[in-house]
Design a protein around this motif. Structure first.
Motif, PDB file in Angstrom:
ATOM      1  N   PHE A  29      38.329  92.778  61.953  1.00  0.00           N
ATOM      2  CA  PHE A  29      38.894  91.723  61.116  1.00  0.00           C
ATOM      3  C   PHE A  29      37.847  90.687  60.712  1.00  0.00           C
ATOM      4  CE2 PHE A  29      43.232  92.877  62.764  1.00  0.00           C
ATOM      5  CZ  PHE A  29      43.727  93.261  61.536  1.00  0.00           C
ATOM      6  N   LEU A  30      36.942  90.350  61.610  1.00  0.00           N
ATOM      7  CA  LEU A  30      35.886  89.393  61.257  1.00  0.00           C
ATOM      8  C   LEU A  30      35.011  89.944  60.137  1.00  0.00           C
ATOM      9  CD1 LEU A  30      34.834  88.066  64.777  1.00  0.00           C
ATOM     10  CD2 LEU A  30      35.921  86.757  62.937  1.00  0.00           C
TER      11      LEU A  30
ATOM     12  N   SER B  37      39.454  92.688  66.633  1.00  0.00           N
ATOM     13  CA  SER B  37      39.003  91.391  66.118  1.00  0.00           C
ATOM     14  C   SER B  37      37.665  91.511  65.393  1.00  0.00           C
ATOM     15  CB  SER B  37      38.893  90.377  67.250  1.00  0.00           C
ATOM     16  OG  SER B  37      37.990  90.824  68.242  1.00  0.00           O
ATOM     17  N   GLU B  38      36.780  92.385  65.858  1.00  0.00           N
ATOM     18  CA  GLU B  38      35.493  92.575  65.183  1.00  0.00           C
ATOM     19  C   GLU B  38      35.692  93.173  63.796  1.00  0.00           C
ATOM     20  OE1 GLU B  38      31.433  95.181  65.689  1.00  0.00           O
ATOM     21  OE2 GLU B  38      32.351  94.368  67.504  1.00  0.00           O
TER      22      GLU B  38
END
Length: 90
Positions: free
Chosen positions: A76-77, A73-74
Motif C-alpha cells: 500500500f505504501l 502495508s508495504e
C-alpha cells in the motif's frame, strides 16, 4: 475465429496498484506464474492486477502480498507513492 476482447483499465488508482505490484515482483525476480503459485492466484489474474484491469478484493491483495513476501502495508505504501506519481503526470 472469435476476436479476443481486451479489458479496459479501470482508472489511475488501479494502474498505480498494478505498478506497485509489478515493481515488488520485479525486485524479487519473480515471474507472474511463480508469484501466482505462491499466493494461490492464477498468473493471468496477477497480470490483470498489474495492468489495472480488475478491482481486487482485500483477500486477493492479501494473497498477493503473501506471494510477494511483503507486508500488505508495504504494498500500500508503494501504491500511494505510485498514485502520487500518476497524479503529477496528469
Amino acid at each position: 475465429m472469435p476476436q479476443k476482447r481486451s479489458r479496459a483499465v479501470l482508472g489511475p488508482e488501479f494502474v498505480a496498484l498494478g505498478r506497485a505490484a509489478r515493481e515488488v515482483r520485479a525486485r524479487r525476480d519473480l515471474s507472474q506464474e511463480v508469484l501466482g503459485s505462491r499466493g494461490g492466484l492464477h498468473r493471468n489474474y496477477v497480470g490483470a492486477i498489474e495492468r489495472g484491469e480488475i478491482n481486487p478484493t482485500f483477500r486477493v491483495l492479501s494473497k498477493l502480498a503473501y506471494g510477494l513476501d511483503v507486508p500488505l502495508s508495504e504494498l500500500f505504501l508503494l501504491y500511494e507513492a505510485r498514485q502520487r506519481e500518476e497524479a503529477i503526470r496528469r
